[in-house]
Scaffold this motif. Structure first.
Motif, short mmCIF file in Angstrom:
data_model
loop_
_atom_site.label_atom_id
_atom_site.label_comp_id
_atom_site.label_asym_id
_atom_site.label_seq_id
_atom_site.Cartn_x
_atom_site.Cartn_y
_atom_site.Cartn_z
N GLU A 219 0.89 -1.12 -0.01
CA GLU A 219 -0.12 -0.18 -0.22
C GLU A 219 0.96 1.29 0.02
O GLU A 219 0.51 2.15 -0.98
N MET A 220 2.02 1.27 0.93
CA MET A 220 2.61 2.37 1.20
C MET A 220 3.63 2.64 -0.03
O MET A 220 4.01 3.71 -0.76
N ALA A 221 4.04 1.54 -0.70
CA ALA A 221 5.05 1.47 -1.90
C ALA A 221 4.02 2.28 -3.19
O ALA A 221 4.85 3.04 -3.82
N ASN A 222 3.06 1.86 -2.94
CA ASN A 222 2.23 2.47 -4.20
C ASN A 222 2.09 3.92 -3.94
O ASN A 222 1.49 4.97 -5.15
N LYS A 223 2.23 4.69 -2.77
CA LYS A 223 2.13 6.08 -2.33
C LYS A 223 3.31 6.71 -2.73
O LYS A 223 3.34 8.19 -2.34
N ILE A 224 4.47 6.13 -2.95
CA ILE A 224 5.71 6.70 -3.20
C ILE A 224 5.92 7.77 -4.18
O ILE A 224 5.33 7.56 -5.36
N ILE A 225 6.09 9.00 -3.89
CA ILE A 225 5.99 9.90 -4.94
C ILE A 225 7.11 9.94 -6.06
O ILE A 225 8.22 10.02 -5.35
N ASP A 226 6.96 9.82 -7.30
CA ASP A 226 8.07 9.60 -8.13
C ASP A 226 7.88 10.78 -9.08
O ASP A 226 8.66 10.92 -10.12
N LYS A 227 6.88 11.79 -9.03
CA LYS A 227 6.65 12.68 -9.99
C LYS A 227 5.90 13.86 -9.34
O LYS A 227 4.98 13.68 -8.68
N GLY A 228 6.22 15.06 -9.69
CA GLY A 228 5.29 16.31 -9.28
C GLY A 228 5.84 16.98 -8.10
O GLY A 228 7.21 16.93 -7.49
N GLU A 229 5.36 18.00 -7.69
CA GLU A 229 5.80 19.19 -6.48
C GLU A 229 5.50 18.44 -5.36
O GLU A 229 4.27 17.84 -5.11
N VAL A 230 6.44 18.73 -4.41
CA VAL A 230 6.41 17.99 -3.01
C VAL A 230 6.35 19.16 -1.89
O VAL A 230 6.11 19.21 -0.89
N GLY A 231 6.87 20.68 -2.14
CA GLY A 231 7.06 21.50 -1.11
C GLY A 231 7.74 22.69 -1.62
O GLY A 231 7.92 23.01 -2.69
N LYS A 232 8.03 23.62 -0.77
CA LYS A 232 8.59 24.82 -1.02
C LYS A 232 9.77 25.20 0.15
O LYS A 232 9.60 24.64 1.43
N VAL A 233 11.04 25.83 -0.12
CA VAL A 233 11.98 26.23 0.80
C VAL A 233 11.49 27.22 1.61
O VAL A 233 10.86 28.14 1.41
N VAL A 234 11.52 27.18 2.99
CA VAL A 234 11.36 28.08 4.24
C VAL A 234 12.24 28.76 4.63
O VAL A 234 12.06 29.45 5.49
N ASN A 235 13.49 27.74 4.68
CA ASN A 235 14.55 28.22 5.34
C ASN A 235 16.06 27.70 4.72
O ASN A 235 15.75 26.45 4.51
N VAL A 236 16.99 28.61 4.87
CA VAL A 236 18.27 27.99 3.95
C VAL A 236 19.38 28.45 5.23
O VAL A 236 19.47 29.49 5.83
N ASP A 237 20.08 27.28 5.75
CA ASP A 237 21.25 27.48 6.75
C ASP A 237 22.20 26.69 6.11
O ASP A 237 22.42 25.45 6.25
N GLY A 238 23.22 27.46 5.24
CA GLY A 238 24.15 26.52 4.44
C GLY A 238 23.82 25.66 3.41
O GLY A 238 22.94 25.99 2.51
#
Length: 306
Positions: A219-238
């Motif tokens: 069930e979970m293997a079928n949910k692994i994302i292999d294409k598309g947007e997943v999020g956005k950067v909210v903080n950069v530390d090095g």
């Protein structure tokens, strides 16, 4: 699809069984027709059995490697089983010197348990049992040694196997001769059987847990994302980035335990020096990267859809 013959008495216990196992797949009505011909003795060899099954569109797998009898603590256990839709029904005989018990199980639940002191016990389909009983009456002599009884039982199983494909022509023979009185035999059988059923319960529990885990893995293997947007950067530390997951993405570990829900932040790593807050994070061609320039990102989590 079995034949087990056991002798229990003052001399000890000897038990013989075939090793045949038959698997079916096909229409239930056609299967019932095939079994009717089998148990009425209308099919008397493997070739005709396979031919009739093919005619009815039934797929069959025949093997002769099943272990139907085994020694457990000075006791021989014989088992025949039938797999139902949800549970396996088992019929077992436990035999030792001066005593035996016959146990009926559905799954791992005991449905009946009967004890006896001595005798010849036969497990099998009615057609095979009738042939075996006739042959035992012809060949049996109570004064014979256990070893000779085992030889007789083996010859009977082979003769029955030559007349019905429900019994195979490979045979196991086991013998036990501990010194038990009738009362001691039943005490020993009670302890042995109770422990053996506990082992079966534990085995079934472990099997259930494995099946549940396998289903979860699928069930979970079928949910692994292999294409598309997943999020956005909210903080950069090095070289460390904090990425906020979108409303359709979650992060899990290797055991599928959720580490971050949609809207929560996860840690990722980059080698790029051109990362800005608000940059979109995507998966493209199964690679985690920034949307704007496809620079690679790494993380130690699994990104899945809800």
């Amino acid at each position: 699809m079995s034949l087990i013959i056991a002798y229990v008495g003052k001399k000890g216990c000897v038990m013989a069984s075939d090793k045949r196992k038959i698997g079916y797949f096909g229409d239930k009505e056609k299967l019932a027709e095939l079994e009717k011909d089998l148990y009425n003795g209308k099919i008397d060899n493997d070739e005709d059995f396979l031919s009739k099954a093919n005619e009815l569109g039934i797929s069959i797998k025949i093997t002769d490697d099943a272990n139907k009898i085994k020694v457990i603590a000075n006791t021989i256990r014989g088992e025949v089983s039938t797999k139902g839709t949800f549970e396996t029904r088992r019929r077992r005989i436990y035999g030792t010197t001066n005593g035996y018990q016959i146990v009926e199980l559905l799954g791992s639940e005991t449905e009946s348990r009967k004890a006896g002191k001595s005798g010849v016990i036969i497990f099998g389909n009615e057609y095979a049992k009738r042939m075996a009983e006739t042959l035992i009456q012809r060949k049996w002599k109570a004064s014979q040694s256990l070893r000779y009884m085992g030889d007789i039982f083996e010859s009977i199983i082979l003769e029955v196997a030559s007349k019905t494909p429900t019994v195979g022509n490979k045979v196991d023979v086991l013998m036990q001769q501990p010194k038990f009185s009738e009362s001691d035999a039943q005490k020993h059988l009670n302890m042995t059987i109770d422990h053996d059923i506990k082992v079966l319960i534990k085995f079934r529990q472990d099997l259930t847990e494995k099946l549940v885990q396998q289903n979860l893995d699928i069930e979970m293997a079928n949910k692994i994302i292999d294409k598309g947007e997943v999020g956005k950067v909210v903080n950069v530390d090095g070289n460390m980035l904090y990425v906020q997951l979108n409303d359709k993405t979650q992060a899990v570990d290797g055991n599928w335990k959720q580490l971050a829900a949609p809207g929560q932040n996860v840690l990722m790593f980059t080698e790029s020096d051109n990362v800005k807050i608000g940059d979109k994070v995507i998966i493209e061609n199964e690679d985690l990267c920034l949307k704007k320039d496809k620079s690679s990102l790494k993380c130690d989590i699994i990104l899945c859809s809800l």
